[in-house]
Design an enzyme around this catalytic site. Structure first.
Site, PDB file in Angstrom:
ATOM      1  N   CYS A 116       0.819  -1.220   0.000  1.00  0.00           N
ATOM      2  CA  CYS A 116       0.000   0.000   0.000  1.00  0.00           C
ATOM      3  C   CYS A 116       0.851   1.267   0.000  1.00  0.00           C
ATOM      4  CB  CYS A 116      -0.934   0.000   1.198  1.00  0.00           C
ATOM      5  SG  CYS A 116      -2.010  -1.443   1.253  1.00  0.00           S
ATOM      6  N   HIS A 258      -2.992   6.796   3.248  1.00  0.00           N
ATOM      7  CA  HIS A 258      -3.474   5.572   2.609  1.00  0.00           C
ATOM      8  C   HIS A 258      -4.839   5.204   3.194  1.00  0.00           C
ATOM      9  CE1 HIS A 258      -4.067   1.608   1.274  1.00  0.00           C
ATOM     10  NE2 HIS A 258      -3.711   1.025   2.403  1.00  0.00           N
ATOM     11  N   ASN A 288     -10.258  -0.137   0.311  1.00  0.00           N
ATOM     12  CA  ASN A 288      -8.791  -0.094   0.357  1.00  0.00           C
ATOM     13  C   ASN A 288      -8.255  -0.557  -0.993  1.00  0.00           C
ATOM     14  OD1 ASN A 288      -6.056  -0.614   0.675  1.00  0.00           O
ATOM     15  ND2 ASN A 288      -6.262  -1.489   2.725  1.00  0.00           N
TER      16      ASN A 288
HETATM   17  N1  ACO Z   1     -17.862  -8.942   9.605  1.00  0.00           N
HETATM   18  C1  ACO Z   1     -18.255  -9.246  10.861  1.00  0.00           C
HETATM   19  N2  ACO Z   1     -17.389  -9.619  11.813  1.00  0.00           N
HETATM   20  C2  ACO Z   1     -16.073  -9.666  11.475  1.00  0.00           C
HETATM   21  C3  ACO Z   1     -15.612  -9.356  10.192  1.00  0.00           C
HETATM   22  C4  ACO Z   1     -16.562  -8.986   9.227  1.00  0.00           C
HETATM   23  N3  ACO Z   1     -16.247  -8.658   7.975  1.00  0.00           N
HETATM   24  N4  ACO Z   1     -14.270  -9.484  10.167  1.00  0.00           N
HETATM   25  C5  ACO Z   1     -13.900  -9.869  11.394  1.00  0.00           C
HETATM   26  N5  ACO Z   1     -14.987  -9.984  12.200  1.00  0.00           N
HETATM   27  C6  ACO Z   1     -15.064 -10.362  13.600  1.00  0.00           C
HETATM   28  C7  ACO Z   1     -13.866 -11.156  14.057  1.00  0.00           C
HETATM   29  O1  ACO Z   1     -14.035 -12.528  13.801  1.00  0.00           O
HETATM   30  C8  ACO Z   1     -13.840 -10.847  15.531  1.00  0.00           C
HETATM   31  O2  ACO Z   1     -14.788 -11.661  16.193  1.00  0.00           O
HETATM   32  P1  ACO Z   1     -14.496 -12.226  17.673  1.00  0.00           P
HETATM   33  O3  ACO Z   1     -14.392 -11.003  18.549  1.00  0.00           O
HETATM   34  O4  ACO Z   1     -15.697 -13.065  17.943  1.00  0.00           O
HETATM   35  O5  ACO Z   1     -13.217 -12.973  17.578  1.00  0.00           O
HETATM   36  C9  ACO Z   1     -14.349  -9.409  15.615  1.00  0.00           C
HETATM   37  O6  ACO Z   1     -15.025  -9.167  14.372  1.00  0.00           O
HETATM   38  C10 ACO Z   1     -13.227  -8.397  15.760  1.00  0.00           C
HETATM   39  O7  ACO Z   1     -12.205  -8.709  14.809  1.00  0.00           O
HETATM   40  P2  ACO Z   1     -10.888  -7.841  14.707  1.00  0.00           P
HETATM   41  O8  ACO Z   1      -9.975  -8.469  13.708  1.00  0.00           O
HETATM   42  O9  ACO Z   1     -10.392  -7.609  16.093  1.00  0.00           O
HETATM   43  O10 ACO Z   1     -11.510  -6.485  14.132  1.00  0.00           O
HETATM   44  P3  ACO Z   1     -10.802  -5.088  13.925  1.00  0.00           P
HETATM   45  O11 ACO Z   1     -11.562  -4.061  14.621  1.00  0.00           O
HETATM   46  O12 ACO Z   1      -9.313  -5.168  14.151  1.00  0.00           O
HETATM   47  O13 ACO Z   1     -11.027  -4.834  12.368  1.00  0.00           O
HETATM   48  C11 ACO Z   1      -9.814  -4.911  10.290  1.00  0.00           C
HETATM   49  C12 ACO Z   1     -10.468  -5.721  11.411  1.00  0.00           C
HETATM   50  C13 ACO Z   1     -10.913  -4.110   9.622  1.00  0.00           C
HETATM   51  C14 ACO Z   1      -9.206  -5.913   9.313  1.00  0.00           C
HETATM   52  C15 ACO Z   1      -8.742  -3.952  10.863  1.00  0.00           C
HETATM   53  O14 ACO Z   1      -7.893  -4.651  11.732  1.00  0.00           O
HETATM   54  C16 ACO Z   1      -7.931  -3.295   9.748  1.00  0.00           C
HETATM   55  O15 ACO Z   1      -8.440  -2.480   9.013  1.00  0.00           O
HETATM   56  N6  ACO Z   1      -6.613  -3.589   9.635  1.00  0.00           N
HETATM   57  C17 ACO Z   1      -5.780  -3.006   8.571  1.00  0.00           C
HETATM   58  C18 ACO Z   1      -5.787  -3.888   7.365  1.00  0.00           C
HETATM   59  C19 ACO Z   1      -5.070  -3.247   6.176  1.00  0.00           C
HETATM   60  O16 ACO Z   1      -5.474  -2.281   5.643  1.00  0.00           O
HETATM   61  N7  ACO Z   1      -4.002  -3.793   5.703  1.00  0.00           N
HETATM   62  C20 ACO Z   1      -3.342  -3.223   4.561  1.00  0.00           C
HETATM   63  C21 ACO Z   1      -2.058  -3.860   4.359  1.00  0.00           C
HETATM   64  S1  ACO Z   1      -2.155  -5.083   3.143  1.00  0.00           S
HETATM   65  C22 ACO Z   1      -1.247  -4.534   1.812  1.00  0.00           C
HETATM   66  O17 ACO Z   1      -0.378  -3.733   1.906  1.00  0.00           O
HETATM   67  C23 ACO Z   1      -1.570  -5.163   0.481  1.00  0.00           C
END
Ligand code: ACO
Length: 337
Positions: A116, A258, A288
């Site tokens: 990214c 980003h 994203n």
């Molecule tokens: N819908 C519903 N529930 C979900 C979903 C979904 N789509 N995805 C995860 N959950 C659940 C999980 O299973 C978890 O449940 P649990 O509490 O029962 O275990 C709960 O939601 C919380 O999950 P987290 O992973 O803790 O959620 P978080 O608030 O961290 O959000 C996210 C996840 C959106 C992926 C966030 O961490 C994020 O945006 N990270 C950055 C990712 C990114 O942009 N990476 C880019 C680099 S990649 C590259 O360079 C190509």
């Protein structure tokens, strides 16, 4: 007269027409519009139709950037840099084909793989080539078809990643002109390579002589860890660039980060002590788009007349690698296409 520098001379963007809304994803996966919007800020994203690849989007965005630059830029593009995580093939690079399809002759053409952070890495590379006098004009493109590397059954990645392309033309000019790329900060940390990875398809897996599990061909992201690293690294990099540019946070007009997650952008603004109203975001509509995200955000904000000539902009990005990159520039008098 200021020192020789690269100046932003054109800006173009392209989104494929296929909309994928949160409602539609909720019918396919165990998720909801409420969860996705609250946790990421995303309402919808674009995914390409079957048969459309990254070069197709890159050519569209490149054409528009060249059109936007038609009044201000010199004729010859000496270099094309395509930032992407989703090249058309493992070999060859996608940039030479894009340059050919754009009718640019035989310029230097290379892909930039920095996740990214790829677009800002490419911008820095193009700007350095101009500042060094190696070339007069560079086309920098960020283009992605991330829908082709996400596991459609994985709700943690399928709701985030999206397709699109954005491009800028850089021309030679001087550092005191509006549009000048003033300073950059680039960094990496390979200890985090497993936080965002496609395990199969490269020499690591191929030389093991093992058949890859089907799931290993998709992008795997450790979201929580990436989130924390993104805020920390972009914060450090943005602070470094502000310092080199000699700008205080109060003097910054726009933070164009980003578009990974709206909560990441807001946490970054809070860490920097920046008013959230100065954060540019279009993630709600585009998701994203990795290396395409910054030029798409620039194009959206410019189309809404959010930027004035000589406004101070800070670009910052973070992604797979881990890689991060920031740049300080002033806004030029251009019309995006
Ligand atoms: N819908 C519903 N529930 C979900 C979903 C979904 N789509 N995805 C995860 N959950 C659940 C999980 O299973 C978890 O449940 P649990 O509490 O029962 O275990 C709960 O939601 C919380 O999950 P987290 O992973 O803790 O959620 P978080 O608030 O961290 O959000 C996210 C996840 C959106 C992926 C966030 O961490 C994020 O945006 N990270 C950055 C990712 C990114 O942009 N990476 C880019 C680099 S990649 C590259 O360079 C190509």
């Amino acid at each position: 007269m200021g020192a020789r520098a690269a100046v932003l001379a054109g800006l173009g963007s392209y989104l494929p027409p296929g909309r994928m809304t949160n409602e539609e994803l909720s019918r396919r996966l165990d998720t909801s519009d409420e969860w996705i919007h609250k946790r990421t800020g995303i309402r919808e994203r674009r995914w390409v139709d079957a048969g459309v690849s990254t070069s197709d989007l890159a050519v569209e965005a490149g054409q528009r950037a060249l059109k936007s630059a038609a009044n201000g830029a010199p004729d010859a593009v000496g270099m094309v840099i395509l930032a992407t995580t989703t090249p058309d093939y493992p070999c060859p690079a996608t940039a030479p084909e894009v340059a050919t399809r754009l009718g640019l002759g035989t310029p230097a053409a290379v892909d930039m793989a920095a996740g990214c952070a790829g677009f800002v890495y490419a911008l820095a590379t193009g700007a350095a080539s101009i500042a060094a006098g190696h070339t007069e004009q560079v086309l920098v493109i960020g283009a992605e078809t991330l829908s082709t590397i996400i596991n459609p059954a994985d709700r943690t990645t399928a709701v985030i990643f999206a397709d699109g392309a954005g491009a800028v033309v850089l021309r030679s000019g001087t550092a005191d002109e509006p549009g000048a790329i003033l300073t950059v900060d680039l960094g990496s940390d390979g200890t985090g390579k497993d936080l965002a990875t496609i395990p199969a398809g490269g020499s690591r897996q191929r030389s093991s002589r093992q058949v890859a599990a089907p799931d290993d061909r998709f992008l795997h992201v450790r979201g929580k860890e990436i989130f924390a690293q993104a805020v920390r690294r972009m914060g450090q990099s943005a602070t470094a660039v502000l310092g080199t540019a000699g700008w205080s946070v109060d003097q910054l007009d726009h933070l164009v980060g980003h578009q990974a997650n709206l909560r990441i952008l807001h946490a970054l603004a809070q860490q920097l002590g920046l008013d959230k109203r100065r954060v540019v975001s279009n993630i709600e509509q585009v998701g994203n788009t990795s290396a395409a995200s910054i030029p798409l955000a620039l194009a959206d904000a410019a189309a809404q007349n959010r930027f004035l000539p000589r406004d101070r902009l800070l670009l910052t990005a973070f992604g797979a690698g881990l890689c991060w990159a920031s740049a300080a520039l002033t806004w030029p008098q251009i019309t995006p296409a």
